[in-house]
Design a protein around this motif. Sequence first.
Motif, PDB file in Angstrom:
ATOM      1  N   LYS A 155       0.838  -1.205   0.000  1.00  0.00           N
ATOM      2  CA  LYS A 155       0.000   0.000   0.000  1.00  0.00           C
ATOM      3  C   LYS A 155       0.874   1.257   0.000  1.00  0.00           C
ATOM      4  N   ALA A 156       1.944   1.239   0.793  1.00  0.00           N
ATOM      5  CA  ALA A 156       2.847   2.387   0.858  1.00  0.00           C
ATOM      6  C   ALA A 156       3.517   2.624  -0.493  1.00  0.00           C
ATOM      7  N   MET A 157       3.969   1.563  -1.147  1.00  0.00           N
ATOM      8  CA  MET A 157       4.626   1.713  -2.443  1.00  0.00           C
ATOM      9  C   MET A 157       3.648   2.242  -3.494  1.00  0.00           C
ATOM     10  N   GLY A 158       2.387   1.834  -3.397  1.00  0.00           N
ATOM     11  CA  GLY A 158       1.373   2.345  -4.309  1.00  0.00           C
ATOM     12  C   GLY A 158       1.163   3.838  -4.130  1.00  0.00           C
ATOM     13  N   LEU A 159       1.116   4.280  -2.880  1.00  0.00           N
ATOM     14  CA  LEU A 159       0.955   5.712  -2.619  1.00  0.00           C
ATOM     15  C   LEU A 159       2.194   6.497  -3.057  1.00  0.00           C
ATOM     16  N   LEU A 160       3.378   5.943  -2.831  1.00  0.00           N
ATOM     17  CA  LEU A 160       4.599   6.623  -3.249  1.00  0.00           C
ATOM     18  C   LEU A 160       4.653   6.763  -4.771  1.00  0.00           C
ATOM     19  N   PHE A 212      12.116   6.441   0.254  1.00  0.00           N
ATOM     20  CA  PHE A 212      11.042   6.392   1.248  1.00  0.00           C
ATOM     21  C   PHE A 212      10.549   4.959   1.475  1.00  0.00           C
ATOM     22  N   ASP A 213      10.630   4.103   0.461  1.00  0.00           N
ATOM     23  CA  ASP A 213      10.296   2.695   0.653  1.00  0.00           C
ATOM     24  C   ASP A 213      11.275   2.059   1.635  1.00  0.00           C
ATOM     25  N   ALA A 214      12.547   2.355   1.487  1.00  0.00           N
ATOM     26  CA  ALA A 214      13.555   1.816   2.410  1.00  0.00           C
ATOM     27  C   ALA A 214      13.340   2.345   3.829  1.00  0.00           C
ATOM     28  N   LEU A 215      13.041   3.635   3.953  1.00  0.00           N
ATOM     29  CA  LEU A 215      12.790   4.208   5.277  1.00  0.00           C
ATOM     30  C   LEU A 215      11.534   3.618   5.904  1.00  0.00           C
ATOM     31  N   PHE A 216      10.532   3.299   5.083  1.00  0.00           N
ATOM     32  CA  PHE A 216       9.289   2.699   5.575  1.00  0.00           C
ATOM     33  C   PHE A 216       9.564   1.350   6.242  1.00  0.00           C
ATOM     34  N   LYS A 248      12.132  11.084  -9.303  1.00  0.00           N
ATOM     35  CA  LYS A 248      10.938  10.716  -8.542  1.00  0.00           C
ATOM     36  C   LYS A 248      10.992   9.246  -8.132  1.00  0.00           C
ATOM     37  N   ALA A 249      11.384   8.369  -9.055  1.00  0.00           N
ATOM     38  CA  ALA A 249      11.482   6.944  -8.745  1.00  0.00           C
ATOM     39  C   ALA A 249      12.536   6.695  -7.666  1.00  0.00           C
ATOM     40  N   GLN A 250      13.636   7.440  -7.728  1.00  0.00           N
ATOM     41  CA  GLN A 250      14.694   7.267  -6.732  1.00  0.00           C
ATOM     42  C   GLN A 250      14.236   7.761  -5.354  1.00  0.00           C
ATOM     43  N   LEU A 251      13.523   8.876  -5.312  1.00  0.00           N
ATOM     44  CA  LEU A 251      12.993   9.367  -4.035  1.00  0.00           C
ATOM     45  C   LEU A 251      11.975   8.377  -3.459  1.00  0.00           C
ATOM     46  N   ALA A 252      11.138   7.807  -4.314  1.00  0.00           N
ATOM     47  CA  ALA A 252      10.173   6.806  -3.852  1.00  0.00           C
ATOM     48  C   ALA A 252      10.898   5.603  -3.277  1.00  0.00           C
ATOM     49  N   ALA A 253      12.015   5.206  -3.884  1.00  0.00           N
ATOM     50  CA  ALA A 253      12.805   4.081  -3.381  1.00  0.00           C
ATOM     51  C   ALA A 253      13.398   4.401  -2.002  1.00  0.00           C
ATOM     52  N   VAL A 256       7.647   8.435   7.339  1.00  0.00           N
ATOM     53  CA  VAL A 256       7.090   8.053   6.042  1.00  0.00           C
ATOM     54  C   VAL A 256       5.566   8.013   6.125  1.00  0.00           C
ATOM     55  N   ASP A 257       5.024   7.562   7.250  1.00  0.00           N
ATOM     56  CA  ASP A 257       3.566   7.522   7.411  1.00  0.00           C
ATOM     57  C   ASP A 257       2.948   8.908   7.263  1.00  0.00           C
ATOM     58  N   THR A 258       3.619   9.932   7.755  1.00  0.00           N
ATOM     59  CA  THR A 258       3.133  11.306   7.614  1.00  0.00           C
ATOM     60  C   THR A 258       3.052  11.690   6.137  1.00  0.00           C
ATOM     61  N   LEU A 259       4.086  11.344   5.383  1.00  0.00           N
ATOM     62  CA  LEU A 259       4.086  11.614   3.946  1.00  0.00           C
ATOM     63  C   LEU A 259       2.976  10.840   3.252  1.00  0.00           C
ATOM     64  N   LEU A 260       2.799   9.576   3.619  1.00  0.00           N
ATOM     65  CA  LEU A 260       1.766   8.745   2.990  1.00  0.00           C
ATOM     66  C   LEU A 260       0.371   9.286   3.261  1.00  0.00           C
ATOM     67  N   GLU A 261       0.141   9.795   4.470  1.00  0.00           N
ATOM     68  CA  GLU A 261      -1.158  10.386   4.796  1.00  0.00           C
ATOM     69  C   GLU A 261      -1.419  11.625   3.939  1.00  0.00           C
TER      70      GLU A 261
END
Length: 158
Positions: free
Chosen positions: A20-25, A108-112, A101-106, A121-126
């Motif tokens: 779900k997080a990766m989808g939002l990112l 945040f995925d690692a930080l998640f 953008k793809a690199q930034l998403a990666a 990361v949850d704050t960003l996802l919200e």
Amino acid sequence: MTSTQKSAEPIAKDAAQRQKAMGLLAKASRAELQAAFEALENKPAVQPVRGPETGLVMVRGRIGGGGAPFNLGEATVTRASIRLEDGTVGHGQSLGTDGAKAQLAAIFDALFQQPARKTEVDTLLETIAARGAEEDAAKARQTAATRVDFFTMVRGED
């Protein structure tokens, strides 16, 4: 219930949360990701593993949601993989050709995946989810404004 079944449940839950997080990112804008990265207090040391690289994927569709699948066309996507200094690997992807953008998403995925940084990361996802919901509601209002209701009046004895 065996011990393997008990231990698999939290893994499945974590995988679903990460999915779900990766989808939002992937739906986030580059500006949102960049602003969130700049706001991080302790920026992680990032090592690229793969990419960013751009390619094509086949988009499949179904008529009416239940018909036979057919190839609708191709879409351009960009993916990237990174590794943090502790060894955590993150993956990111997005429609289009924006490698940053793809690199930034990666990132945040690692930080998640790190319990200590997950709340950041949850704050960003919200924020991303709220923006998406607002856009969906605006689109629904715009569509509702053009809606036409047809009705038929029965005549005679049926």
